[in-house]
Design an enzyme around this catalytic site. Structure first.
Site, short mmCIF file in Angstrom:
data_model
loop_
_atom_site.label_atom_id
_atom_site.label_comp_id
_atom_site.label_asym_id
_atom_site.label_seq_id
_atom_site.Cartn_x
_atom_site.Cartn_y
_atom_site.Cartn_z
N PRO A 279 8.33 -4.60 -6.22
CA PRO A 279 8.55 -3.45 -5.56
C PRO A 279 7.81 -2.27 -6.30
CG PRO A 279 10.42 -3.96 -6.65
CD PRO A 279 9.61 -5.01 -7.00
N GLY A 280 7.14 -1.58 -5.60
CA GLY A 280 6.40 -0.35 -6.50
C GLY A 280 7.27 1.19 -5.48
N ARG A 281 6.88 1.40 -4.36
CA ARG A 281 7.26 2.32 -3.58
C ARG A 281 9.09 2.48 -3.76
NH1 ARG A 281 4.57 4.69 0.36
NH2 ARG A 281 3.37 2.66 0.58
N ARG A 317 -1.35 11.47 0.82
CA ARG A 317 -0.98 10.28 1.75
C ARG A 317 -0.89 10.89 3.07
NH1 ARG A 317 3.67 8.82 1.74
NH2 ARG A 317 2.97 6.61 2.56
N CYS A 348 -10.08 23.38 -0.03
CA CYS A 348 -11.08 24.03 1.03
C CYS A 348 -11.34 22.95 1.74
CB CYS A 348 -12.33 24.29 0.18
SG CYS A 348 -11.99 25.53 -1.28
C1 LIG Z 1 0.93 -2.58 -3.81
C2 LIG Z 1 1.44 -3.82 -4.21
C3 LIG Z 1 2.64 -3.83 -4.60
C4 LIG Z 1 3.60 -2.75 -4.48
O1 LIG Z 1 3.73 -2.24 -3.07
P1 LIG Z 1 4.96 -1.26 -2.61
O2 LIG Z 1 4.44 -1.10 -1.19
O3 LIG Z 1 4.62 -0.08 -3.49
O4 LIG Z 1 6.18 -2.02 -3.09
C5 LIG Z 1 3.08 -5.19 -5.09
N1 LIG Z 1 2.48 -6.09 -5.14
C6 LIG Z 1 0.92 -5.98 -4.80
C7 LIG Z 1 0.17 -7.13 -4.99
C8 LIG Z 1 0.45 -4.80 -4.49
O5 LIG Z 1 -0.96 -4.78 -3.88
#
Ligand SMILES: *Cc1c(COP(=O)(O)O)cnc(C)c1O
Length: 419
Positions: A279-281, A317, A348
């Site tokens: 997980p990132g987001r 975004r 701009c």
């Molecule tokens: C971008 C990415 C993530 C994280 O994605 P989220 O939407 O931020 O959770 C995890 N694994 C891979 C391979 C990614 O490209």
């Protein structure tokens, strides 16, 4: 509105505070734009996602916000890092992460990057037909193979990755050949990797992909005599950025994903895999709030423009994905929000609009605006467009404030110039 903000956000009268410190004091001390991260929100998310994998592994999708202090905080919660460049790998290492804590991605890893990954003992996710050979030559020992299983996720096409024809991973026949090649070269092929896409709002695409992953794993067992010990289900859990967003909770999605994987592997008579998530987001998105200072206010026929001191340079975004945000007045939140305005950036470009319409107490120059849910893919995608310096970030908790990334200066930019 509070449910879009970090868990430590509070309103006293009209004053927003984050992690026990008034937003106005943060802006005063560190300037604007400023990205404020709430440590408690990150920890709470980290714990709920870690719970879903049991004894498995959670690696933070570092690209959402590469920051050493946050990576350290995540590491304290047992979370590793998923990196996709030498730069991100360096961030993970600077945060103290090593070897098996790091998962290395990329659809085009160069030799230097593979060597660094090999030297680190990281797990490398193979993503191209010849990459087992390249990885073995670079000293990599532990790998996963990324397979694209042909499911279209219901998300913006720019962040959809698991469909047929994707630039990521390989379709089943080629992925199986890659597993075979990696085994032949003596690599420890831990398992398989899938990632459906980002900002997933429901479970359907991921569930379908997990079921296909299990049948793919079964086909590998049947044809190669090899069983995946690890099923890396990727990241992609969405968050809410706007009050109208309907998004299933990331922890619930993670629980559903891991439960589905356990069942699907069991039904294919495969050994229970170790489950990994990336997980990132969903780890850092809600934890971050961006504070902007209002400058020019223009009341035109049919539209009021409220210009802030940032925009597409600190959050691209809206332009990239049509992302919708909301905002609140950080010092006058108790006044009636009786004017509908558009929030523009200072760049701009006519397209540099952060928020198309939001109701605020009649804005005036000097107001402080807080934009919730800006912890992921904002600063990470920031630019110096218009010669603008990228903002600072602070981490707040229990009334304490820590600078975790200093604001760039114009001297930083001039430093790169020659001639
Ligand atoms: C971008 C990415 C993530 C994280 O994605 P989220 O939407 O931020 O959770 C995890 N694994 C891979 C391979 C990614 O490209």
């Amino acid at each position: 509105m509070l449910d879009l903000l970090p868990v430590s956000a509070a309103l006293h009268g009209g004053t927003l505070s984050l992690g026990g410190t008034p937003a106005a004091a943060l802006a005063e001390r560190h300037g604007t734009p400023l990205v404020v991260y709430c440590a408690e929100t990150v920890r709470e998310r980290a714990r709920s996602l870690a719970r879903a994998v049991g004894s498995g592994h959670v690696a933070f999708g570092t690209k959402a916000f590469p920051n050493v202090a946050l990576l350290r905080l995540l590491r304290e919660e047992g979370i590793g890092a998923d990196v996709a460049s030498s730069g991100e790998l360096a961030f993970a290492r600077a945060a103290g992460m090593t070897g098996g804590e790091i998962v290395v991605h990329g659809n085009n890893k160069d030799e230097a990057f593979l060597r660094e990954a090999g030297a680190e003992g990281a797990t490398v996710v193979l993503d191209a037909p010849d990459e087992a050979a390249l990885a073995a030559a670079a000293g990599v020992t532990r790998v996963l193979v990324r397979v694209t299983l042909g499911v279209d996720a219901d998300t913006h096409e720019a962040i959809r990755t698991g469909h047929h024809g994707s630039k990521f991973g390989l379709p089943p026949t080629q992925a199986r050949a890659l597993v075979a090649d990696a085994l032949e070269r003596g690599l420890d092929v831990l398992g398989l990797h899938m990632h459906v896409g980002s900002q997933l709002v429901s479970f359907d695409a991921q569930a379908e992909t997990i079921v296909r992953l299990a049948s793919f794993a079964a086909s590998c067992r049947d044809t190669l005599g090899w069983s995946a010990r690890v099923a890396d289900l990727g990241g992609g859990f969405g968050i809410r950025h706007h009050p109208d967003d309907r998004v299933a909770d990331a922890a619930a999605l993670a629980d559903a994903a891991t439960a589905t994987a356990r069942t699907a592997f069991a039904e294919a008579a495969l050994p229970a895999p170790e489950l990994w998530l990336e997980p990132g987001r969903s780890l850092v998105g809600r934890a971050g709030v961006t504070l902007y200072r209002v400058g020019a206010v223009k009341r035109l026929d049919g539209r009021t423009w409220v210009a802030v001191d940032g925009g597409m340079s600190d959050n691209p975004r809206p332009q990239l994905y049509g992302a919708r945000y909301t905002a609140l007045s950080a010092q006058r939140a108790d006044e009636p929000a009786d004017e509908v305005v558009s929030v523009a950036g200072m760049h701009c470009e006519s397209g540099d609009v952060l928020i198309d319409d939001v109701a605020l107490p009649a804005p005036r120059r000097g107001d402080l605006l807080a934009v919730p849910a800006t912890g992921a893919y904002t600063l990470a995608m920031a630019s110096n467009y218009n010669g603008v310096t990228r903002p600072a970030a602070v981490l707040v908790a229990d009334g304490e404030v820590r600078l975790i990334r200093r604001r760039e200066t114009v001297d930083d930019l001039l430093e790169l110039e020659r001639g």
